[in-house]
Design a protein around this motif. Structure first.
Motif, short mmCIF file in Angstrom:
data_model
loop_
_atom_site.label_atom_id
_atom_site.label_comp_id
_atom_site.label_asym_id
_atom_site.label_seq_id
_atom_site.Cartn_x
_atom_site.Cartn_y
_atom_site.Cartn_z
N ASP A 1 0.85 -1.20 0.00
CA ASP A 1 0.00 0.00 0.00
C ASP A 1 0.88 1.25 0.00
O ASP A 1 1.62 1.49 0.96
CB ASP A 1 -0.90 -0.01 1.22
CG ASP A 1 -2.05 0.97 1.13
OD1 ASP A 1 -1.89 2.00 0.44
OD2 ASP A 1 -3.10 0.71 1.73
N ARG A 2 0.80 2.05 -1.05
CA ARG A 2 1.57 3.28 -1.15
C ARG A 2 0.78 4.50 -0.69
O ARG A 2 1.30 5.61 -0.71
CB ARG A 2 2.02 3.48 -2.61
CG ARG A 2 3.07 2.48 -3.06
CD ARG A 2 3.31 2.57 -4.55
NE ARG A 2 4.45 1.75 -4.95
CZ ARG A 2 4.67 1.29 -6.17
NH1 ARG A 2 3.81 1.57 -7.13
NH2 ARG A 2 5.73 0.56 -6.44
N VAL A 3 -0.46 4.29 -0.29
CA VAL A 3 -1.31 5.39 0.12
C VAL A 3 -1.47 5.42 1.64
O VAL A 3 -1.28 6.46 2.28
CB VAL A 3 -2.69 5.30 -0.56
CG1 VAL A 3 -3.60 6.44 -0.10
CG2 VAL A 3 -2.55 5.31 -2.08
N VAL A 4 -1.83 4.29 2.22
CA VAL A 4 -2.07 4.20 3.66
C VAL A 4 -0.99 3.33 4.29
O VAL A 4 -0.91 2.13 3.99
CB VAL A 4 -3.47 3.60 3.94
CG1 VAL A 4 -3.68 3.44 5.44
CG2 VAL A 4 -4.55 4.50 3.34
N PRO A 5 -0.15 3.88 5.15
CA PRO A 5 0.92 3.10 5.77
C PRO A 5 0.39 2.13 6.83
O PRO A 5 -0.73 2.29 7.33
CB PRO A 5 1.81 4.17 6.41
CG PRO A 5 0.87 5.30 6.71
CD PRO A 5 -0.13 5.29 5.59
N ALA A 6 1.21 1.16 7.18
CA ALA A 6 0.81 0.16 8.18
C ALA A 6 0.48 0.80 9.52
O ALA A 6 -0.36 0.29 10.28
CB ALA A 6 1.91 -0.88 8.34
N ALA A 7 1.12 1.93 9.82
CA ALA A 7 0.87 2.60 11.10
C ALA A 7 -0.60 2.99 11.25
O ALA A 7 -1.12 3.04 12.37
CB ALA A 7 1.75 3.84 11.21
N ALA A 8 -1.27 3.26 10.13
CA ALA A 8 -2.68 3.64 10.20
C ALA A 8 -3.53 2.48 10.71
O ALA A 8 -4.50 2.68 11.46
CB ALA A 8 -3.17 4.09 8.82
N SER A 9 -3.17 1.27 10.31
CA SER A 9 -3.92 0.10 10.79
C SER A 9 -3.66 -0.13 12.28
O SER A 9 -4.56 -0.53 13.03
CB SER A 9 -3.55 -1.14 9.99
OG SER A 9 -2.20 -1.52 10.21
N GLU A 10 -2.44 0.12 12.73
CA GLU A 10 -2.10 -0.10 14.13
C GLU A 10 -2.92 0.79 15.06
O GLU A 10 -3.29 0.38 16.17
CB GLU A 10 -0.60 0.13 14.36
CG GLU A 10 0.31 -0.79 13.57
CD GLU A 10 0.13 -2.25 13.93
OE1 GLU A 10 -0.33 -2.54 15.05
OE2 GLU A 10 0.43 -3.12 13.08
N ILE A 11 -3.20 2.01 14.61
CA ILE A 11 -4.01 2.92 15.43
C ILE A 11 -5.39 2.32 15.68
O ILE A 11 -5.91 2.35 16.80
CB ILE A 11 -4.13 4.30 14.75
CG1 ILE A 11 -2.77 5.00 14.74
CG2 ILE A 11 -5.18 5.16 15.44
CD1 ILE A 11 -2.75 6.27 13.93
N ILE A 12 -5.98 1.75 14.64
CA ILE A 12 -7.30 1.14 14.77
C ILE A 12 -7.23 -0.11 15.64
O ILE A 12 -8.02 -0.30 16.57
CB ILE A 12 -7.88 0.81 13.39
CG1 ILE A 12 -8.11 2.10 12.59
CG2 ILE A 12 -9.18 0.02 13.51
CD1 ILE A 12 -8.52 1.88 11.15
N LEU A 13 -6.27 -0.98 15.36
CA LEU A 13 -6.15 -2.24 16.09
C LEU A 13 -5.86 -2.02 17.57
O LEU A 13 -6.35 -2.76 18.43
CB LEU A 13 -5.06 -3.09 15.45
CG LEU A 13 -5.32 -3.54 14.01
CD1 LEU A 13 -4.05 -4.10 13.39
CD2 LEU A 13 -6.44 -4.57 13.96
N ASP A 14 -5.08 -1.00 17.87
CA ASP A 14 -4.74 -0.72 19.27
C ASP A 14 -5.89 -0.13 20.07
O ASP A 14 -5.87 -0.14 21.30
CB ASP A 14 -3.54 0.23 19.33
CG ASP A 14 -2.24 -0.43 18.91
OD1 ASP A 14 -2.19 -1.67 18.83
OD2 ASP A 14 -1.27 0.31 18.65
N ASN A 15 -6.88 0.40 19.38
CA ASN A 15 -7.96 1.11 20.07
C ASN A 15 -9.32 0.41 19.99
O ASN A 15 -10.27 0.86 20.64
CB ASN A 15 -8.11 2.53 19.52
CG ASN A 15 -7.01 3.46 19.98
OD1 ASN A 15 -7.05 4.00 21.08
ND2 ASN A 15 -5.99 3.63 19.14
N VAL A 16 -9.41 -0.67 19.22
CA VAL A 16 -10.66 -1.43 19.15
C VAL A 16 -10.40 -2.81 19.76
O VAL A 16 -9.72 -3.63 19.15
CB VAL A 16 -11.16 -1.58 17.70
CG1 VAL A 16 -12.46 -2.39 17.67
CG2 VAL A 16 -11.38 -0.21 17.07
N PRO A 17 -10.91 -3.06 20.95
CA PRO A 17 -10.67 -4.35 21.62
C PRO A 17 -11.13 -5.53 20.76
O PRO A 17 -12.21 -5.50 20.16
CB PRO A 17 -11.51 -4.24 22.89
CG PRO A 17 -11.68 -2.77 23.13
CD PRO A 17 -11.75 -2.16 21.76
N GLY A 18 -10.29 -6.55 20.71
CA GLY A 18 -10.67 -7.76 19.99
C GLY A 18 -10.55 -7.67 18.49
O GLY A 18 -10.91 -8.62 17.79
#
Length: 250
Positions: A198-215
């Protein structure tokens, strides 16, 4: 969070559908908003789908588009909500509202806040961008080595339907979006689909979601930002399996 990495081939795991009353997949499109680029994925997935399309000639931001989506969601029929790229914040915000018929969320190559914060100071320059973005550089960012003439033509057709003012409003909305504070309110299962190239959305963007949504959990596929368009069968299988898991958990 549980992160699973998939190589290019799809897993050979048989899917047996027993999704009584849980067969609707609601799709929210990328920045073009037309839903036209869902064609390959819709043809691949073995689920009933509803595509919510955005106005092509109105300069609407996230708040207005979220209200539009809310007005078109099924009021009683259970559904899974998939937000692709631009629409991810809308899907997340709606999930945080906890609508009674929502059973799960899929966030595909998306984000909860501006995925490229370094570009925020350029917000004032959005109105100076060309009315029609050049397709070749755009395809490099969106599809990379997975680009095909057919996909290029499909993107050109989709963008041609949308007014420059609508596209600028959506780009401005991305620069200013931040729904991270609402993520803790999401109580339904969430799967993040991440593209390895993905050249548009970096992996860090997914980590923000995963870290803040339990499960929540992530599935990574070899592919570009245009994951639904270039890996439709593989993504369809993951979504089918996710829906089946959600159904069994109820």
């Amino acid at each position: 969070m549980d992160i699973l990495h998939l190589a290019a081939p799809c897993r050979n795991v048989p899917v047996t559908f027993t999704l009584d009353g849980m067969t609707l997949l609601v799709l929210l499109p990328g920045m073009d908003g037309t839903g036209e680029l869902f064609r390959a994925f819709v043809n691949a997935v073995r689920l009933d789908t509803q595509i919510i399309r955005y106005p092509t000639d109105r300069a609407l931001g996230y708040t207005e588009l979220e209200q539009l989506v809310l007005s078109e969601l099924p009021p009683e029929e259970p559904y899974l909500l998939l937000g692709e790229s631009f629409s991810g914040p809308i899907a997340l915000s709606i999930a945080a509202r906890r609508p009674p018929s929502l059973r799960g969320v899929v966030s595909c190559c998306s984000f909860a806040r501006n995925p490229r914060p370094g570009l925020a100071p350029l917000r004032a320059l959005v109105n100076w961008l060309p009315d029609r973005p050049p397709i070749d550089p755009l395809m490099w960012f969106l599809a990379g080595r997975f680009s095909t003439p057919e996909l290029r033509e499909a993107l050109s057709r989709a963008l041609a339907q949308v007014s420059p003012s609508a596209l600028r409003a959506r780009l401005t909305a991305v620069i200013g979006v931040d729904v991270v504070a609402t993520l803790h309110s999401i109580s339904v299962p969430l799967m993040y689909l991440r593209a390895s190239e993905d050249r548009v959305v970096p992996a860090a963007a997914s980590e923000i979601i995963l870290d803040n949504v339990p499960g929540s959990r992530a599935e990574e596929l070899v592919g570009p930002h245009f994951l639904l368009q270039t890996r439709p069968k593989e993504v369809a299988k993951l979504v089918e399996e996710f829906m089946q898991a959600v159904e069994h958990a109820i």
